[in-house]
Design an enzyme around this catalytic site. Structure first.
Site, PDB file in Angstrom:
ATOM      1  N   ASN A   1       0.829  -1.202   0.000  1.00 26.90           N
ATOM      2  CA  ASN A   1       0.000   0.000   0.000  1.00 26.90           C
ATOM      3  C   ASN A   1       0.862   1.250   0.000  1.00 26.90           C
ATOM      4  O   ASN A   1       1.944   1.275   0.577  1.00 26.90           O
ATOM      5  CB  ASN A   1      -0.973  -0.010   1.182  1.00 26.90           C
ATOM      6  CG  ASN A   1      -0.425   0.688   2.404  1.00 26.90           C
ATOM      7  OD1 ASN A   1      -0.427   1.913   2.489  1.00 26.90           O
ATOM      8  ND2 ASN A   1       0.059  -0.105   3.367  1.00 26.90           N
TER       9      ASN A   1
ATOM     10  N   SER B   1       5.225   5.179   8.895  1.00 23.45           N
ATOM     11  CA  SER B   1       4.667   4.936   7.569  1.00 23.45           C
ATOM     12  C   SER B   1       5.713   5.249   6.506  1.00 23.45           C
ATOM     13  O   SER B   1       6.373   6.289   6.566  1.00 23.45           O
ATOM     14  CB  SER B   1       3.435   5.816   7.336  1.00 23.45           C
ATOM     15  OG  SER B   1       3.058   5.760   5.973  1.00 23.45           O
TER      16      SER B   1
ATOM     17  N   ASN C   1       5.024   6.001   3.500  1.00 22.32           N
ATOM     18  CA  ASN C   1       4.369   6.728   2.410  1.00 22.32           C
ATOM     19  C   ASN C   1       4.203   8.215   2.665  1.00 22.32           C
ATOM     20  O   ASN C   1       3.539   8.904   1.896  1.00 22.32           O
ATOM     21  CB  ASN C   1       2.996   6.092   2.149  1.00 22.32           C
ATOM     22  CG  ASN C   1       3.118   4.631   1.778  1.00 22.32           C
ATOM     23  OD1 ASN C   1       3.902   4.277   0.924  1.00 22.32           O
ATOM     24  ND2 ASN C   1       2.345   3.785   2.444  1.00 22.32           N
ATOM     25  N   THR C   2       4.781   8.718   3.747  1.00 22.33           N
ATOM     26  CA  THR C   2       4.785  10.151   4.031  1.00 22.33           C
ATOM     27  C   THR C   2       6.243  10.604   4.098  1.00 22.33           C
ATOM     28  O   THR C   2       6.986  10.162   4.970  1.00 22.33           O
ATOM     29  CB  THR C   2       4.078  10.461   5.355  1.00 22.33           C
ATOM     30  OG1 THR C   2       2.700  10.075   5.232  1.00 22.33           O
ATOM     31  CG2 THR C   2       4.149  11.937   5.690  1.00 22.33           C
TER      32      THR C   2
ATOM     33  N   LYS D   1       4.520   3.777  17.067  1.00 23.57           N
ATOM     34  CA  LYS D   1       4.547   2.660  16.124  1.00 23.57           C
ATOM     35  C   LYS D   1       5.800   2.764  15.276  1.00 23.57           C
ATOM     36  O   LYS D   1       6.063   3.808  14.669  1.00 23.57           O
ATOM     37  CB  LYS D   1       3.304   2.683  15.225  1.00 23.57           C
ATOM     38  CG  LYS D   1       3.222   1.471  14.292  1.00 23.57           C
ATOM     39  CD  LYS D   1       1.867   1.385  13.609  1.00 23.57           C
ATOM     40  CE  LYS D   1       1.750   0.099  12.788  1.00 23.57           C
ATOM     41  NZ  LYS D   1       0.401  -0.025  12.182  1.00 23.57           N
TER      42      LYS D   1
ATOM     43  N   PHE E   1      -1.879   8.270   4.121  1.00 22.46           N
ATOM     44  CA  PHE E   1      -2.725   8.863   5.173  1.00 22.46           C
ATOM     45  C   PHE E   1      -3.953   9.601   4.636  1.00 22.46           C
ATOM     46  O   PHE E   1      -4.191  10.764   4.971  1.00 22.46           O
ATOM     47  CB  PHE E   1      -1.929   9.845   6.048  1.00 22.46           C
ATOM     48  CG  PHE E   1      -0.868   9.225   6.903  1.00 22.46           C
ATOM     49  CD1 PHE E   1      -0.826   7.864   7.157  1.00 22.46           C
ATOM     50  CD2 PHE E   1       0.107  10.030   7.475  1.00 22.46           C
ATOM     51  CE1 PHE E   1       0.167   7.305   7.948  1.00 22.46           C
ATOM     52  CE2 PHE E   1       1.101   9.483   8.277  1.00 22.46           C
ATOM     53  CZ  PHE E   1       1.137   8.118   8.504  1.00 22.46           C
TER      54      PHE E   1
ATOM     55  N   ASN F   1       5.262  -1.663  11.580  1.00 19.18           N
ATOM     56  CA  ASN F   1       4.557  -1.159  10.402  1.00 19.18           C
ATOM     57  C   ASN F   1       4.964  -1.990   9.183  1.00 19.18           C
ATOM     58  O   ASN F   1       5.602  -3.041   9.319  1.00 19.18           O
ATOM     59  CB  ASN F   1       4.899   0.325  10.201  1.00 19.18           C
ATOM     60  CG  ASN F   1       3.763   1.112   9.577  1.00 19.18           C
ATOM     61  OD1 ASN F   1       3.116   0.649   8.649  1.00 19.18           O
ATOM     62  ND2 ASN F   1       3.520   2.309  10.089  1.00 19.18           N
TER      63      ASN F   1
END
Length: 314
Positions: free
Chosen positions: A91, A151, A153-154, A185, A95, A214
């Site tokens: 993925n 994450s 993806n940021t 996390k 967010f 994660n």
């Protein structure tokens, strides 16, 4: 996601199904009784729309989010990919969030009994102050709060996992959450020494828990975070490292590659208090959590019986 939309529509029907409570599965954490150690990882119910249905399906807790202070759309589609041969997902959601205020409005109508956590972070171009503000809005409405610094993806977010940057994060958010238990996390891609350093920081700052792990960016295929069985071994390694270096009262929430009751039991034996799933539920469907709970209860009862027999000299 079509499945989440269907789950939201079906919630009134799910309420009508009698719920079996097997007390052998109960776990105490964050001052609450969880009906099962198995919960839902953040990323599934991002905007607190289906947490009641997820609890009715058998999950002992639901971690909503990741929630940002203000709404943001997330990354362009397509942004989630199945790797069916591995029962895995990639993925790059980024967010997508309706914002803390919309989520808070839904949480104010939460049912009694279900344990809820909130996972918060900053927006793509946001600041720690934003994350703290989101935490302040949600903390009174949940049983624990997680700051997501992992994450993939940021841009720049994972840089916050260095010990000094993570200290800044915790010190920024802690005053905002009051008495609500605070967790962070972390990613599976940290070096072992960095995992140990975070464990020591958690002891120093008296964090109530750590969520590990994660998704991983160490994979081939589409860019994004990989979840599911390929993550199992590393997630377990990180869990064992953390448990060896934190105090016994620190709640470790293990996530990554959990598919079966044996996986859940393995995480508990390795030091997890709670275990979370996401990808296995996507592949396994709505009956998956109840199946895992039944099998887990059988295994726990066998352990209890064996222990009793040993105590009696049998």
């Amino acid at each position: 996601m079509i499945a989440l939309h269907a789950l939201r529509i079906a919630t009134p029907l799910v309420r009508l199904v009698p719920q079996r409570v097997d007390h052998v599965l109960e776990v105490h954490a964050f001052g609450r009784v969880h009906s099962s150690p198995l919960g839902v990882a953040a990323g599934l119910d991002k905007d607190a729309r289906v947490f009641e249905a997820l609890g009715l399906l058998g999950f002992g807790h639901v971690e909503i989010g990741t929630v940002t202070l203000d709404p943001q759309p997330g990354n362009e589609r397509p942004r989630i990919f199945r790797r069916r041969a591995e029962r895995a997902l990639v993925n790059r959601m980024g967010f997508p969030s309706e914002g803390a205020e919309a989520v808070a409005t839904r949480l104010e109508r939460r049912p009694k009994g279900l344990v809820i956590g909130a996972n918060v972070s900053r927006r793509r171009d946001g600041s720690l102050a934003e994350a703290a503000a989101a935490a302040r809005r949600l903390a009174p409405l949940v049983d624990y709060l997680v700051v997501n610094v992992s994450s993939p993806n940021t841009p720049g977010l994972r840089d916050l996992q260095s010990v000094e940057r993570l200290r800044e994060v915790v010190e920024a958010v802690r005053p905002a959450v009051g008495d609500t238990p605070l967790l962070v996390k972390i990613a599976p891609d940290l070096a072992d020494d960095d995992v140990v350093a975070i464990a020591h920081l958690a002891r120093e700052l008296r964090l109530e828990g750590i969520v590990a792990t994660n998704t991983t960016i160490v994979h081939d295929g589409p860019q994004g975070g990989l979840s599911g069985p390929p993550l199992r071994a590393r997630s377990l390694e990180v869990l064992r490292l953390l448990r060896a270096n934190v105090d016994d009262d620190v709640v470790l929430v293990s996530v990554g590659g959990v598919e079966t009751a044996d996986d859940v039991l393995e995480r508990i034996d390795a030091g997890a208090t709670l275990v979370q799933a996401y990808t296995a539920f996507v592949y396994g469907g709505p009956r998956w959590p109840s199946r895992v709970n039944r099998e887990l209860a059988k295994r726990l009862r066998k352990r209890v019986a064996k222990s009793d027999n040993r105590a009696k000299g049998w």
